[in-house]
Design a protein around this motif. Structure first.
Motif, PDB file in Angstrom:
ATOM      1  N   HIS A  99       0.774  -1.408  -0.054  1.00  0.00           N
ATOM      2  CA  HIS A  99      -0.087   0.157   0.001  1.00  0.00           C
ATOM      3  C   HIS A  99       1.026   1.263   0.051  1.00  0.00           C
ATOM      4  N   GLY A 100       2.029   1.298  -0.271  1.00  0.00           N
ATOM      5  CA  GLY A 100       3.068   2.312  -0.468  1.00  0.00           C
ATOM      6  C   GLY A 100       2.886   3.056   1.133  1.00  0.00           C
ATOM      7  N   ALA A 101       2.900   2.448   2.135  1.00  0.00           N
ATOM      8  CA  ALA A 101       2.969   3.225   3.262  1.00  0.00           C
ATOM      9  C   ALA A 101       4.467   3.517   3.567  1.00  0.00           C
ATOM     10  N   LYS A 144      -9.235   0.284  15.774  1.00  0.00           N
ATOM     11  CA  LYS A 144      -9.055  -0.716  14.969  1.00  0.00           C
ATOM     12  C   LYS A 144      -8.908  -1.936  15.842  1.00  0.00           C
ATOM     13  N   GLY A 145      -8.441  -1.936  16.960  1.00  0.00           N
ATOM     14  CA  GLY A 145      -8.421  -3.243  18.162  1.00  0.00           C
ATOM     15  C   GLY A 145      -9.982  -3.766  18.186  1.00  0.00           C
ATOM     16  N   LEU A 175      -9.481   1.805   8.187  1.00  0.00           N
ATOM     17  CA  LEU A 175      -8.875   2.332   9.509  1.00  0.00           C
ATOM     18  C   LEU A 175      -7.249   2.035   9.140  1.00  0.00           C
ATOM     19  N   LYS A 176      -7.026   1.093   8.398  1.00  0.00           N
ATOM     20  CA  LYS A 176      -5.572   0.658   8.195  1.00  0.00           C
ATOM     21  C   LYS A 176      -5.091   1.831   7.205  1.00  0.00           C
ATOM     22  N   ASP A 177      -6.001   2.310   6.180  1.00  0.00           N
ATOM     23  CA  ASP A 177      -5.687   3.250   5.360  1.00  0.00           C
ATOM     24  C   ASP A 177      -5.338   4.531   5.975  1.00  0.00           C
TER      25      ASP A 177
END
Length: 513
Positions: free
Chosen positions: A90-92, A147-148, A212-214
């Motif tokens: 994802h390019g993080a 997220k958790g 949320l990950k994004d």
């Protein structure tokens, strides 16, 4: 020529401040070179090792300290944590890197505008950046918490679906296929209303989790701010009224951080330094391990002369050993080095695991085990295939030592058969492969992680020698390194030194209080 003229002056002794100091890889190298080092390190386990090794330490978050707290430090070193730049997917990693480069450019713009901006204005730029990073970090914590909770709900839905499938009489194999299909729940079909509802809820949670990950990737993490700390300390010492700039700066990290060091170098040139960035192959400096490290070196230019093209560059650190080439024996390794990285002496082959461990065993037989010819099978896969474990034989350098070194298997050479004894490297042996002295007193928890994250001391020897003693002749360099390497291998810890905490300044040589 008089007798006095023939005497070589002893190398200068510097007072070094080491940020993100870890268990002491750079510190022990500096010590054998005769320099005085104080480290700042937040990790309790690394501090336990430093205490046992007698390394002067301040325990705490680097961000809670300032350059002005240590006015008598002459050299700044460190390796800020930069793992975000190597994150795959994802390019993080790329986004985190671009973000840091933008922040560095903002600081550089403030430094370049010195004629129009006071120290207070430069400091205001830093405060704005720090506040932006603080707010991003706070938001990231909230997103992580949410997220958790979403992951916990997903787990409950999975459990409920499994229980309903069992109640309906599905076989274990049928349940396994269904549960595996939850990776893409949109493809699953069911006539059961209860499972259908659970699938929809599960799919909604997946969508929330993806967003949320994004968001977390967009926000980055606290390491984004940490990598800026050494640069700010250099700017503060150079521009704050009443401060003196550091005589030298040395920073090292993983290869992916090289663009950050190159951007750092531009700022340091503006501050009056000569600089050099170099990708260093550890085995080319006598370390029994293949590892690439991105290194930034800077030395204050006191000539007062304007820098022309190329005059702002320090020379490369010369390689002393061959680079490792797979499937080539040491006596047939091709000569390595480019025009700007010529070795001091091309006659020395790289150092194998067997050679390094045998030397260490002669120094301390109780700490290094005697093994027959062996192969090390890495805990990591190669080429992106987890099952394809990397392999290195005893007569080659080790693969990169990571925090998972204790999981590597040591087997009979050319087989998958574990040795009946000593089928894992212990802490002392793993440390030797990272070029630490065999007597280094590893302490605290998760020692393999400490070893894997540490600066290889022998690499630090070469870099510090080059930056802090650039006027030496080639013969003097060889002699200096020969004695320093011998001292490093036979080093033993002295009296333990308890770490200090922020505010405990009294009597410390770098604080003047």
């Amino acid at each position: 020529m008089s007798h006095i003229d023939e005497v070589t002056s002893p190398p200068a002794v510097f007072r070094i401040l080491d940020l993100f100091a870890g268990p002491g890889g750079l510190d022990v190298a500096a010590e054998v070179l005769g320099h005085q080092v104080t480290g700042i390190e937040w990790d309790s386990d690394a501090c336990a090792t430093r205490t046992a090794a007698g390394m002067d330490t301040y325990k705490g978050d680097v961000r809670q300290f300032r350059a002005s707290f240590f006015p008598y430090a002459q050299v700044l070193t460190g390796g800020p944590p930069c793992q975000t730049f190597t994150v795959a997917g994802h390019g993080a990693g790329r986004r985190a890197l671009d973000q840091v480069l933008q922040y560095i450019e903002r600081l550089h713009a403030a430094v370049r505008a010195e004629n129009h901006q006071s120290w207070e204005q430069i400091f205001r730029t830093w405060r704005k950046i720090s506040e932006e990073l603080r707010l991003r970090e706070l938001e990231a914590r909230e997103v992580k918490e949410e997220k958790g909770k979403v992951e916990e709900l997903r787990a409950k839905k999975r459990k409920a679906m499994r229980a309903e499938l069992e109640r309906l009489g599905n076989s274990p194999s049928e349940i396994k296929v269904f549960m595996k299909g939850l990776k893409d729940p949109q493809t699953l079909e069911t006539s059961n209303e209860e499972i259908g509802n659970l699938l929809k809820e599960f799919g909604d949670l997946n969508h929330r989790l993806s967003k949320l990950k994004d968001k977390l990737e967009e926000l980055g993490d606290e390491r984004t701010g940490l990598v800026l700390q050494p640069l700010w300390w250099a700017i503060e010492r150079s521009k704050r009224p009443g401060s003196e700039p550091y005589e030298a700066i040395v920073l090292e990290q993983v290869q992916a951080v090289m663009p950050v060091w190159e951007k750092y170098a531009e700022v340091l040139v503006s501050l009056g330094y000569r600089t050099r960035t170099q990708l260093m192959h550890t085995e080319a400096f006598g370390i029994p391990q293949t590892r690439r490290r991105a290194v930034l070196m800077a030395r204050l230019d006191r000539t007062g002369l304007p820098n022309g093209p190329g005059l702002d560059r320090l020379p490369h650190v010369p390689e002393t050993h061959e680079r490792y080439h797979r499937a080539v024996t040491p006596d047939r390794t091709p000569k390595a080095g480019h025009a700007d990285t010529l070795p001091l002496d091309t006659s020395e082959p790289w150092v194998s695991m067997e050679e390094a461990l045998q030397r260490a065993r002669r120094i301390s037989p109780s700490r290094v085990h005697k093994r027959p010819a062996f192969t090390v099978i890495s805990n990591y896969g190669t080429g992106g295939v987890p099952e394809a474990r990397g392999r290195r034989d005893h007569d080659a350098p080790s693969a990169t030592i990571t925090g998972k070194v204790s999981r590597n298997r040591v087997v009979h050479k050319g087989t998958d058969t574990d040795l009946s004894r000593f089928e894992r490297f212990d802490h002392a042996e793993a440390g030797v492969l990272q070029s630490f002295p065999v007597a280094y007193p590893w302490s605290g928890k998760d020692v393999p992680q400490q070893i894997g994250n540490a600066v290889p001391p022998r690499l630090a020897l070469h870099v510090l020698r080059q930056v802090l003693g650039p006027e030496m002749t080639d013969d003097a360099v060889r002699d200096r390194l020969k004695h320093a390497i011998a001292d490093l291998e036979t080093w033993k810890p002295g009296k333990p030194v308890a770490f200090r905490e922020q505010g405990d300044w009294e009597g410390h040589p770098l604080t003047g209080k």
